[in-house]
Design an enzyme around this catalytic site. Structure first.
Site, PDB file in Angstrom:
ATOM      1  N   GLY A   1       0.809  -1.215   0.000  1.00  0.00           N
ATOM      2  CA  GLY A   1       0.000   0.000   0.000  1.00  0.00           C
ATOM      3  C   GLY A   1       0.835   1.254   0.000  1.00  0.00           C
ATOM      4  O   GLY A   1       2.029   1.217  -0.236  1.00  0.00           O
TER       5      GLY A   1
ATOM      6  N   ASP B   1      11.549  -8.520   6.070  1.00  0.00           N
ATOM      7  CA  ASP B   1      11.926  -7.502   5.094  1.00  0.00           C
ATOM      8  C   ASP B   1      12.800  -6.418   5.718  1.00  0.00           C
ATOM      9  O   ASP B   1      12.472  -5.240   5.664  1.00  0.00           O
ATOM     10  CB  ASP B   1      10.670  -6.895   4.466  1.00  0.00           C
ATOM     11  CG  ASP B   1      10.946  -6.272   3.108  1.00  0.00           C
ATOM     12  OD1 ASP B   1      12.062  -6.444   2.591  1.00  0.00           O
ATOM     13  OD2 ASP B   1      10.042  -5.618   2.564  1.00  0.00           O
TER      14      ASP B   1
END
Lengths: 306, 243
Positions: free
Chosen positions: A38, A145
């Protein structure tokens, strides 16, 4: 993704994002970034700045919210940004976006901080990261990540913070989200299973990327290329043995790597102290020389007393 | 808890519009009806822009096949292939979960209709399923003439996909077909196996050339899935091969 383009004008600076369930009103200041899941906006509400992540994918947003919630439970020691709100935003044409609101972490990027404040901060930040990773791993999660773009150096005192925990995965599962060059699977140096050693590999790449702004590339033999890059990076030479072990997956836990790092930093400090003592020598010699001469004169003066 | 079967996906990798046979969008809809998901990756030529691309069809195939699509330059293939596969899994599973919810909560209730606070747990279920369910992927590769210089990256991305999927708890099975085939619509070049990493051995033998009969290729891929199910009915020790 095409939907996003169509609705871009609803997300311009000055526009409001209004929660469907909680009715909180956030005013957009500017876009902070956008990723696979997003877009993140800097917003303000009641004079306070917050970061708001919004997406069409309810499932991805909810997954990240779950992670932030479980990190909240460990936040006597802060891991990642704290979660403030979760809601839907229905725009005029009836499309629903889902968003969550988190603390806005302000500071410098790691690369520019080290450039401006010196490489002596590397050791400090490595330890801070290892400290946080240790806490996270002990709770049964892997960050996944971990990359330079997801880190911010908060000021006073300088503290390295994670600003995006979207890839956080339960230990034993498959890594949820990763970035190629930080991924040990990409380099052929391990699996994509969520294990503490997965994060430790990415940690090394983070510090390599501080000095290699251009993307690291695999070359003919990925492993050789990477280890060569590590040796070539002068600023990391001090830590090379430890970083190499981490790249090769030889640390099963962050605590073990932290122990080695602490021992190394202690050792370096000792050496620096001795070096500073050495630097004192000329002065010592000089003052010694002066006192010998002075003493000689003093003795001579006694001797030659008539 | 819910009984989960095996997720079945067709992963179509192509660089152009179909130019022979039936409409692939319609065939994809047929696949979806039979419980398959069709994901499509469209590869752009280096000089081609996303807007002017001949890959418009790609989105249509994925949409009617209940899957995901992504149009990318060949360098971005590895990241894209694994992401699309995983996102499509989540999407399918969420569909299952939503229909279960409807049965429990009645009417038109889906996860989106629940307040955010109550969605978290549902998402955990979806994630859990995504991690543990079995997955079968039939990789269908367009080897028409223009694909020649893209095949090395396709190989890379399949190896990368195997790294991602092998990290899951659930079982994976892969097969690979190319089209156009020599005599048939598609050519089997890699039979069902849990080891996708082994496909690298067949890549050097791939030849490219010919037209792009995407529709017939998809239809044949659906048939291969069906045939396999039949075979499994006969040989119940099918999974023993993996041991």
């Amino acid at each position: 993704m095409t939907l996003w383009k169509k609705h871009e004008l609803f997300f311009r600076p000055g526009k409001k994002i209004i929660g469907k369930w909680q009715h909180h009103r956030y005013t957009i200041k500017r876009k902070l970034g956008s990723g696979a899941v997003g877009t993140v906006f800097l917003c303000h509400i009641g004079g306070r700045e917050v970061a708001l992540k919004i997406s069409k994918h309810v499932s991805s947003i909810m997954t990240e919210v779950n992670v932030l919630k479980s990190l909240k439970k460990v936040q006597e020691h802060r891991l990642g940004p704290s979660l403030m709100d979760v809601d839907d935003f229905v725009i005029k044409d009836g499309t629903t976006y889902t968003f969550y609101v988190m603390e806005y972490i302000k500071g410098d990027h790691l690369r520019s901080f080290i450039r401006n404040h010196g490489t002596e901060w590397i050791g400090v930040f490595m330890l801070q990261l290892l400290d946080d990773l240790e806490k996270l791993h002990q709770r049964g999660w892997v960050l996944g990540d971990l990359k330079i773009e997801n880190l911010i150096v908060e000021n006073n005192p300088p503290k390295l913070r994670w600003i995006d925990v979207g890839g956080t995965t339960r230990i034993g599962r498959s890594i949820k989200e990763y970035t190629e060059i930080y991924d040990r699977g990409y380099w052929g140096l391990g699996s994509r299973k969520a294990e503490p050693s997965y994060d430790l590999f990415a940690l090394v790449i983070v510090f390599l990327s501080v000095f290699h702004e251009k993307q690291l590339t695999k070359g003919r033999d990925a492993k050789t290329t990477l280890l060569k890059k590590l040796v070539e990076t002068k600023a990391l030479n001090l830590y090379e043995p430890i970083l190499k072990k981490a790249l090769l997956g030889q640390y099963p836990s962050s605590s073990l790597m932290k122990q080695d790092m602490l021992a190394l930093l202690y050792h370096i400090q000792q050496r620096r102290r001795i070096n500073t003592n050495k630097a004192l020598w000329p002065f010592v010699l000089e003052s010694l020389g002066i006192s010998v001469i002075a003493g000689g004169l003093y003795l001579a003066s006694i001797y030659f007393v008539p | 808890m819910m009984e989960m079967g095996t997720l079945k996906q067709i992963l179509l990798i192509t660089d152009g519009c179909s130019n022979q046979g039936e409409d692939p969008v319609a065939v994809a809809a047929l696949a979806y009806e039979q419980g398959l998901t069709v994901n499509v990756i469209g590869i752009l030529d280096d000089t081609e822009s996303r807007e002017t691309s001949s890959l418009k069809e790609v989105e249509g195939i994925a949409a009617s096949g209940g899957g995901m699509s992504q149009i990318v330059y060949k360098e971005a293939l590895p990241e894209t292939v694994q992401m699309v596969t995983k996102q499509a899994m989540t999407q399918t599973l969420q569909g299952f979960v939503n229909s279960e919810l409807r049965q429990i909560l009645g009417s038109k209730q889906t996860m989106e209709d629940l307040p955010p606070k109550e969605r978290g747990e549902i998402m955990e279920v979806v994630e859990e399923l995504g991690e543990t369910c079995d997955l079968e992927v039939l990789v269908l590769i367009d080897t028409s003439a223009s694909m020649t210089n893209k095949l090395p990256m396709v190989k890379e991305s399949l190896l990368d996909l195997s790294i991602s999927l092998n990290a899951r708890i659930g079982k994976n099975r892969f097969a690979m077909y190319t089209f156009p085939g020599k005599k048939k619509a598609i050519e089997r070049i890699f039979n069902w196996s849990p080891k996708l990493e082994d496909v690298s051995t067949v890549f050097p033998k791939l030849t490219s050339g010919g037209v792009t009969p995407t529709g017939p290729a998809l239809r044949e891929a659906i048939y291969q899935f069906g045939k396999k199910r039949l075979l499994r009915g006969i040989r119940s020790n099918d999974f023993m091969e993996e041991a």
